[in-house]
Enzyme design. Structure first.
Site, mmCIF file in Angstrom:
data_model
loop_
_atom_site.group_PDB
_atom_site.id
_atom_site.type_symbol
_atom_site.label_atom_id
_atom_site.label_comp_id
_atom_site.label_asym_id
_atom_site.label_seq_id
_atom_site.Cartn_x
_atom_site.Cartn_y
_atom_site.Cartn_z
ATOM 1 N N ASP A 114 1.217 -1.241 0.292
ATOM 2 C CA ASP A 114 0.285 0.065 0.136
ATOM 3 C C ASP A 114 0.622 1.138 0.128
ATOM 4 O O ASP A 114 1.805 1.019 1.267
ATOM 5 C CB ASP A 114 -1.038 0.110 1.208
ATOM 6 C CG ASP A 114 -1.845 1.365 1.365
ATOM 7 O OD1 ASP A 114 -1.782 1.954 0.532
ATOM 8 O OD2 ASP A 114 -2.587 0.900 1.817
ATOM 9 N N SER A 128 -4.248 14.354 -13.353
ATOM 10 C CA SER A 128 -5.271 14.022 -14.012
ATOM 11 C C SER A 128 -5.809 15.548 -14.497
ATOM 12 O O SER A 128 -5.283 16.469 -13.812
ATOM 13 C CB SER A 128 -6.852 14.172 -13.020
ATOM 14 O OG SER A 128 -7.969 13.859 -13.411
ATOM 15 N N TYR A 179 -10.904 14.552 -5.434
ATOM 16 C CA TYR A 179 -9.741 13.881 -6.376
ATOM 17 C C TYR A 179 -9.083 14.720 -7.136
ATOM 18 O O TYR A 179 -7.996 14.862 -7.120
ATOM 19 C CB TYR A 179 -10.247 13.220 -7.067
ATOM 20 C CG TYR A 179 -10.238 12.734 -8.551
ATOM 21 C CD1 TYR A 179 -8.942 11.427 -7.812
ATOM 22 C CD2 TYR A 179 -10.171 13.212 -9.604
ATOM 23 C CE1 TYR A 179 -8.544 10.936 -8.671
ATOM 24 C CE2 TYR A 179 -9.670 12.434 -10.559
ATOM 25 C CZ TYR A 179 -8.693 11.154 -10.211
ATOM 26 O OH TYR A 179 -7.838 11.165 -11.254
ATOM 27 N N LYS A 225 -4.849 15.816 -7.357
ATOM 28 C CA LYS A 225 -4.408 16.101 -8.026
ATOM 29 C C LYS A 225 -3.433 17.407 -8.469
ATOM 30 O O LYS A 225 -2.644 17.158 -8.945
ATOM 31 C CB LYS A 225 -5.035 15.212 -9.158
ATOM 32 C CG LYS A 225 -5.596 13.409 -8.824
ATOM 33 C CD LYS A 225 -4.421 13.263 -9.962
ATOM 34 C CE LYS A 225 -4.977 11.547 -9.087
ATOM 35 N NZ LYS A 225 -3.888 10.599 -9.620
HETATM 36 N N1 LIG Z 1 -8.984 6.644 -16.279
HETATM 37 C C1 LIG Z 1 -9.109 7.540 -16.143
HETATM 38 O O1 LIG Z 1 -9.970 8.523 -17.509
HETATM 39 C C2 LIG Z 1 -8.175 8.691 -15.263
HETATM 40 C C3 LIG Z 1 -8.085 10.179 -16.084
HETATM 41 C C4 LIG Z 1 -6.992 10.529 -14.864
HETATM 42 C C5 LIG Z 1 -6.583 10.375 -14.494
HETATM 43 N N2 LIG Z 1 -6.242 9.037 -13.988
HETATM 44 C C6 LIG Z 1 -5.214 8.893 -12.829
HETATM 45 O O2 LIG Z 1 -4.507 7.519 -13.575
HETATM 46 C C7 LIG Z 1 -4.007 6.624 -12.607
HETATM 47 C C8 LIG Z 1 -4.297 4.613 -12.911
HETATM 48 O O3 LIG Z 1 -5.667 5.238 -13.264
HETATM 49 P P1 LIG Z 1 -6.523 4.007 -13.479
HETATM 50 O O4 LIG Z 1 -7.949 4.979 -14.295
HETATM 51 O O5 LIG Z 1 -5.382 2.988 -14.409
HETATM 52 O O6 LIG Z 1 -6.984 3.648 -12.370
HETATM 53 P P2 LIG Z 1 -7.407 1.634 -11.862
HETATM 54 O O7 LIG Z 1 -8.568 1.613 -10.654
HETATM 55 O O8 LIG Z 1 -7.565 0.760 -12.977
HETATM 56 O O9 LIG Z 1 -5.906 1.267 -11.565
HETATM 57 C C9 LIG Z 1 -5.196 2.095 -10.444
HETATM 58 C C10 LIG Z 1 -4.100 1.031 -9.762
HETATM 59 O O10 LIG Z 1 -3.764 1.875 -8.044
HETATM 60 C C11 LIG Z 1 -3.740 0.925 -7.044
HETATM 61 N N3 LIG Z 1 -3.810 1.119 -6.321
HETATM 62 C C12 LIG Z 1 -5.124 1.765 -5.811
HETATM 63 N N4 LIG Z 1 -5.308 2.215 -4.175
HETATM 64 C C13 LIG Z 1 -3.259 2.011 -3.642
HETATM 65 C C14 LIG Z 1 -2.275 2.368 -2.785
HETATM 66 N N5 LIG Z 1 -2.664 2.810 -2.073
HETATM 67 N N6 LIG Z 1 -1.124 1.711 -3.064
HETATM 68 C C15 LIG Z 1 -0.857 0.337 -4.328
HETATM 69 N N7 LIG Z 1 -1.793 0.586 -5.277
HETATM 70 C C16 LIG Z 1 -2.881 1.146 -5.220
HETATM 71 C C17 LIG Z 1 -5.403 0.122 -7.455
HETATM 72 O O11 LIG Z 1 -5.339 -1.999 -6.676
HETATM 73 C C18 LIG Z 1 -5.572 -0.186 -9.085
HETATM 74 O O12 LIG Z 1 -4.600 -1.499 -9.569
HETATM 75 C C19 LIG Z 1 -5.161 7.458 -11.125
HETATM 76 O O13 LIG Z 1 -3.977 7.715 -10.938
HETATM 77 C C20 LIG Z 1 -5.913 8.287 -11.677
HETATM 78 O O14 LIG Z 1 -6.400 9.037 -10.964
HETATM 79 C C21 LIG Z 1 -6.879 8.343 -14.524
#
Ligand SMILES: NC(=O)c1ccc[n+]([C@@H]2O[C@H](COP(=O)([O-])OP(=O)(O)OC[C@H]3O[C@@H](n4cnc5c(N)ncnc54)[C@H](O)[C@@H]3O)[C@@H](O)[C@H]2O)c1
Length: 249
Positions: free
Chosen positions: A60, A139, A152, A156
């Site tokens: 974590d 983000s 959120y 970010k």
């Molecule tokens: N998908 C989108 O549209 C989007 C848009 C803007 C920003 N983001 C950012 O991109 C990043 C990845 O997003 P995603 O869409 O692939 O999300 P996702 O939820 O598919 O993947 C995130 C991963 O982080 C892991 N995680 C969460 N808390 C954790 C912790 N405390 N320790 C270790 N691992 C942890 C989860 O288990 C998961 O596998 C994030 O930071 C998210 O905020 C995503």
């Protein structure tokens, strides 16, 4: 980029998995970190099947002792870590009036404190090497604000500012620090779970994107690979929007 070692957080799925696989294609050995190591098996297997090197790490990111142990495990496996992709994060859709201290702290502990802890724990290797790459995943909501996303988007926003500050502090040590604020990236756990929370229907959202398609994890991974490469050594402190033109500046 052979002989380099990268730690990618939140790498069991989504954007983190795509970044891991893309960096491995450049010859970088990858520490695939997520909440538990078992969940990282698919990412590790895909990297190995393509001829790359990777190990699964469970931690974590908001718990320093767990991060410390995972970082040491990666070091023992492949050597000093000089690249980190701070991708792990959680989202939140609480209307501002309903925001509680508990929820605020939970999201900030992962999205802000976690990125700080991970970066601190790999810093000694980068300093010794006189070379390092830190990529934070922020983000586009940090750039525009977003309804019902006070926790959120502000968490970010902290990452965007942390990028600017660390770039100045760590630049003289040979370490670059940049962040990528994705727009809407489809096909991840976060985006699937968020789908019904967005107030804009996807066909309308598409019209706001000059490239007229939603983002894919590989769009972020390709930009991440460039920021981790030797070629980007004169780029630091930047926010590199990968968003189909959703935010132009
Ligand atoms: N998908 C989108 O549209 C989007 C848009 C803007 C920003 N983001 C950012 O991109 C990043 C990845 O997003 P995603 O869409 O692939 O999300 P996702 O939820 O598919 O993947 C995130 C991963 O982080 C892991 N995680 C969460 N808390 C954790 C912790 N405390 N320790 C270790 N691992 C942890 C989860 O288990 C998961 O596998 C994030 O930071 C998210 O905020 C995503």
């Amino acid at each position: 980029m052979a002989n380099k070692v990268a730690l990618v957080t939140g790498a069991a799925a989504g954007i983190g998995a795509a970044c891991s696989k893309r960096l491995a294609r450049d010859g970088i050995a990858i520490g695939v970190l997520d909440l538990d190591a078992e969940r990282c098996a698919d990412t590790v297997a895909a990297i190995k099947a393509a001829g790359g090197e990777a190990i699964a790490l469970g931690a974590d990111i908001s718990k320093r002792d767990q991060v410390k142990a995972a970082v040491q495990q990666l070091r023992d496996a492949f050597g000093p870590i000089t690249i980190v992709v701070n991708n792990a994060g959680v989202t939140d859709f609480t209307p501002f009036e309903e925001v509680t201290e508990e929820r605020w702290e939970f999201v900030y502990r992962i999205n802000v404190l976690g990125q700080m802890i991970v970066t601190q724990e790999v810093l000694s290797d980068m300093k010794k090497a006189g070379w390092g790459r830190v990529v934070m995943i922020s983000s586009s909501s940090a750039q525009t604000g977003a309804v019902n996303m006070a926790i959120y988007s502000s968490s970010k926003g902290a990452i965007v500012t942390l990028t600017r500050t660390l770039a100045q502090e760590l630049g003289p040590l040979g370490i670059t620090v940049n962040n990528i604020p994705p727009g809407s990236v489809m096909g991840t756990i976060m985006s699937e779970a968020s789908r019904d929370k967005f107030q804009i229907p996807s066909e309308v959202l598409l019209q706001t994107l000059p490239v007229r398609r939603m983002g894919e994890p590989n769009d972020i991974a390709n930009a991440c690979a460039w920021l981790c490469h030797e070629d980007s050594g004169y780029v630091t402190g930047q926010t590199i929007g990968v968003n189909g033109g959703r935010v132009v500046s």
